[in-house]
Design an enzyme around this catalytic site. Structure first.
Site, PDB file in Angstrom:
ATOM      1  N   GLY A 211       2.181   2.091  10.638  1.00 34.91           N
ATOM      2  CA  GLY A 211       3.073   3.243  10.508  1.00 34.91           C
ATOM      3  C   GLY A 211       3.764   3.645  11.795  1.00 34.91           C
ATOM      4  O   GLY A 211       4.367   4.715  11.874  1.00 34.91           O
TER       5      GLY A 211
ATOM      6  N   GLU B 198      -5.325  -5.496  10.351  1.00 38.41           N
ATOM      7  CA  GLU B 198      -4.335  -4.433  10.525  1.00 38.41           C
ATOM      8  C   GLU B 198      -4.622  -3.662  11.813  1.00 38.41           C
ATOM      9  O   GLU B 198      -5.429  -2.720  11.816  1.00 38.41           O
ATOM     10  CB  GLU B 198      -4.405  -3.448   9.351  1.00 38.41           C
ATOM     11  CG  GLU B 198      -4.097  -4.059   8.011  1.00 38.41           C
ATOM     12  CD  GLU B 198      -3.553  -3.007   7.064  1.00 38.41           C
ATOM     13  OE1 GLU B 198      -2.383  -3.105   6.712  1.00 38.41           O
ATOM     14  OE2 GLU B 198      -4.288  -2.072   6.711  1.00 38.41           O
TER      15      GLU B 198
ATOM     16  N   GLU C  93      -7.009   4.151   7.886  1.00 33.69           N
ATOM     17  CA  GLU C  93      -6.838   5.601   7.689  1.00 33.69           C
ATOM     18  C   GLU C  93      -8.122   6.221   7.144  1.00 33.69           C
ATOM     19  O   GLU C  93      -8.474   7.345   7.484  1.00 33.69           O
ATOM     20  CB  GLU C  93      -5.629   5.861   6.771  1.00 33.69           C
ATOM     21  CG  GLU C  93      -4.329   5.687   7.540  1.00 33.69           C
ATOM     22  CD  GLU C  93      -3.132   5.274   6.726  1.00 33.69           C
ATOM     23  OE1 GLU C  93      -3.152   5.370   5.486  1.00 33.69           O
ATOM     24  OE2 GLU C  93      -2.140   4.824   7.348  1.00 33.69           O
TER      25      GLU C  93
ATOM     26  N   HIS D   8      -9.585   0.562   4.772  1.00 37.50           N
ATOM     27  CA  HIS D   8      -8.312   0.839   5.449  1.00 37.50           C
ATOM     28  C   HIS D   8      -8.563   1.745   6.655  1.00 37.50           C
ATOM     29  O   HIS D   8      -9.401   2.647   6.597  1.00 37.50           O
ATOM     30  CB  HIS D   8      -7.328   1.496   4.477  1.00 37.50           C
ATOM     31  CG  HIS D   8      -5.937   1.541   5.029  1.00 37.50           C
ATOM     32  ND1 HIS D   8      -5.529   2.503   5.918  1.00 37.50           N
ATOM     33  CD2 HIS D   8      -4.882   0.713   4.853  1.00 37.50           C
ATOM     34  CE1 HIS D   8      -4.266   2.267   6.263  1.00 37.50           C
ATOM     35  NE2 HIS D   8      -3.856   1.189   5.623  1.00 37.50           N
TER      36      HIS D   8
ATOM     37  N   ASN E 150       0.856  -1.186   0.000  1.00 35.68           N
ATOM     38  CA  ASN E 150       0.000   0.000   0.000  1.00 35.68           C
ATOM     39  C   ASN E 150       0.894   1.240   0.000  1.00 35.68           C
ATOM     40  O   ASN E 150       1.484   1.582   1.033  1.00 35.68           O
ATOM     41  CB  ASN E 150      -0.894  -0.035   1.257  1.00 35.68           C
ATOM     42  CG  ASN E 150      -1.727   1.218   1.395  1.00 35.68           C
ATOM     43  OD1 ASN E 150      -1.805   2.039   0.494  1.00 35.68           O
ATOM     44  ND2 ASN E 150      -2.341   1.383   2.565  1.00 35.68           N
TER      45      ASN E 150
ATOM     46  N   LYS F   6       0.008   4.225  -0.262  1.00 35.37           N
ATOM     47  CA  LYS F   6      -0.703   5.368   0.336  1.00 35.37           C
ATOM     48  C   LYS F   6      -0.570   6.610  -0.549  1.00 35.37           C
ATOM     49  O   LYS F   6      -0.486   6.484  -1.765  1.00 35.37           O
ATOM     50  CB  LYS F   6      -0.199   5.629   1.758  1.00 35.37           C
ATOM     51  CG  LYS F   6      -0.148   4.352   2.608  1.00 35.37           C
ATOM     52  CD  LYS F   6      -0.053   4.661   4.056  1.00 35.37           C
ATOM     53  CE  LYS F   6       0.232   3.379   4.813  1.00 35.37           C
ATOM     54  NZ  LYS F   6      -0.039   3.475   6.223  1.00 35.37           N
TER      55      LYS F   6
ATOM     56  N   SER G 201       3.405  -2.299  10.284  1.00 33.59           N
ATOM     57  CA  SER G 201       4.850  -2.234  10.519  1.00 33.59           C
ATOM     58  C   SER G 201       5.599  -3.517  10.139  1.00 33.59           C
ATOM     59  O   SER G 201       6.591  -3.877  10.774  1.00 33.59           O
ATOM     60  CB  SER G 201       5.150  -1.838  11.971  1.00 33.59           C
ATOM     61  OG  SER G 201       4.656  -0.535  12.221  1.00 33.59           O
TER      62      SER G 201
HETATM   63  C1  PEP Z   1      -0.881  -0.036   5.922  1.00 32.76           C
HETATM   64  O1  PEP Z   1      -1.012   1.156   5.745  1.00 32.76           O
HETATM   65  O2  PEP Z   1      -1.707  -0.831   5.444  1.00 32.76           O
HETATM   66  C2  PEP Z   1       0.268  -0.498   6.706  1.00 32.76           C
HETATM   67  C3  PEP Z   1       0.282  -1.731   7.125  1.00 32.76           C
HETATM   68  O3  PEP Z   1       1.250   0.428   6.954  1.00 32.76           O
HETATM   69  P1  PEP Z   1       2.692   0.150   7.620  1.00 32.76           P
HETATM   70  O4  PEP Z   1       3.249  -1.110   7.016  1.00 32.76           O
HETATM   71  O5  PEP Z   1       3.500   1.359   7.269  1.00 32.76           O
HETATM   72  O6  PEP Z   1       2.473  -0.002   9.091  1.00 32.76           O
END
Ligand code: PEP
Length: 249
Positions: free
Chosen positions: A172, A166, A98, A96, A10, A12, A212
């Site tokens: 992040g 997630e 976010e 997601h 992703n 983003k 992460s």
């Molecule tokens: C994501 O945005 O789906 C995600 C898992 O981000 P990150 O790997 O940066 O934590």
């Protein structure tokens, strides 16, 4: 039933044409397990989808990061599922965290989006996950179950769905879930599918982890029985994404 490993990237809201081309070059030159072993799906911002699709090796696929909840029309700024299909984009990420947290997408709205995207022929990476506050108050499974049920109730054909767990506190932040934390939720989600959908769907649906994930922690997570792959944010913009793809074997 064997489930094919799935690695999503992703990107983003990141990148320029030059940066996107550099990432694609790294991916195109990477030696990774064959597509019979791993599905690799990268998700650039809408504006770069066609460019990435045109440059990317044919064994990797692309996903949009969102799409509109119903047929297109007078919805300024939105992109419909039919448009993605028209461009030959096979996948979309929906739900997601976010978007849930920053844009107020509710469980019901995400369920509607999943239903609409599937009805148009898109494959969906559907995301669920709890906040830190919810985890600390012991409600992780209630939250994740409510999010999953709102999606599950709208799905007729699970072949085109990947479920991404997630945890919001891991996205992040550099604070990856421990293999045990990931396994606990994945196993509970599979049981939820078993009890609420069917044993066949529970056995065949990929449940991937996001939060992460990086080149250093992916192997141990990938070794967990119910972890069928990853959705990767930050590390998907870096060469270590290739190491994460390799954790499929
Ligand atoms: C994501 O945005 O789906 C995600 C898992 O981000 P990150 O790997 O940066 O934590």
């Amino acid at each position: 039933m064997a489930r094919k490993f799935f690695v999503g990237g992703n990107w983003k809201c990141n990148g320029t044409v030059e940066e996107v081309k550099k990432i694609v070059t790294v991916l195109n030159e990477a030696e990774v397990p064959p597509e019979e072993v791993v599905d690799v799906v990268v998700s650039p911002p809408f504006v770069f989808l066609s460019l990435v699709k045109s440059l990317l090796r044919s064994d990797f696929q692309v996903a949009a990061q969102n799409c509109w909840v119903r047929k297109g029309g007078a919805f300024t700024g939105e992109v419909s599922a039919e448009m993605l299909v028209n461009l030959g984009i096979p996948w979309v990420i929906l739900g997601h965290s976010e978007r849930r947290l920053l844009l107020g997408e509710t469980n019901e709205f995400v369920g509607d989006k999943v239903a609409n995207a599937l009805s148009q022929g898109l494959k969906v990476i559907a995301c669920v996950g709890e906040t830190l506050e919810q985890r600390e108050s012991g409600s992780t499974m209630d939250i994740v179950a409510a999010q999953t049920k709102a999606i599950a109730g709208r799905i007729l054909d699970w072949n085109n769905v990947v479920l991404a767990y997630e945890p919001v506190w891991a996205i992040g932040t550099g604070k990856v879930a421990t293999p045990t934390q990931a396994r606990e939720v994945h196993t509970a989600l599979r049981k939820l599918l078993h009890d609420n959908v069917s044993p066949e769907v529970a056995a065949s649906t990929r449940i991937i982890y996001g939060g992460s994930v990086n080149g250093a922690n992916c192997k141990e997570l990938a070794a967990q029985p119910d972890v069928d792959g990853f959705l990767v944010g930050g590390a998907s913009l870096k060469p270590e994404f290739v190491d994460i793809i390799k954790s499929a074997t």
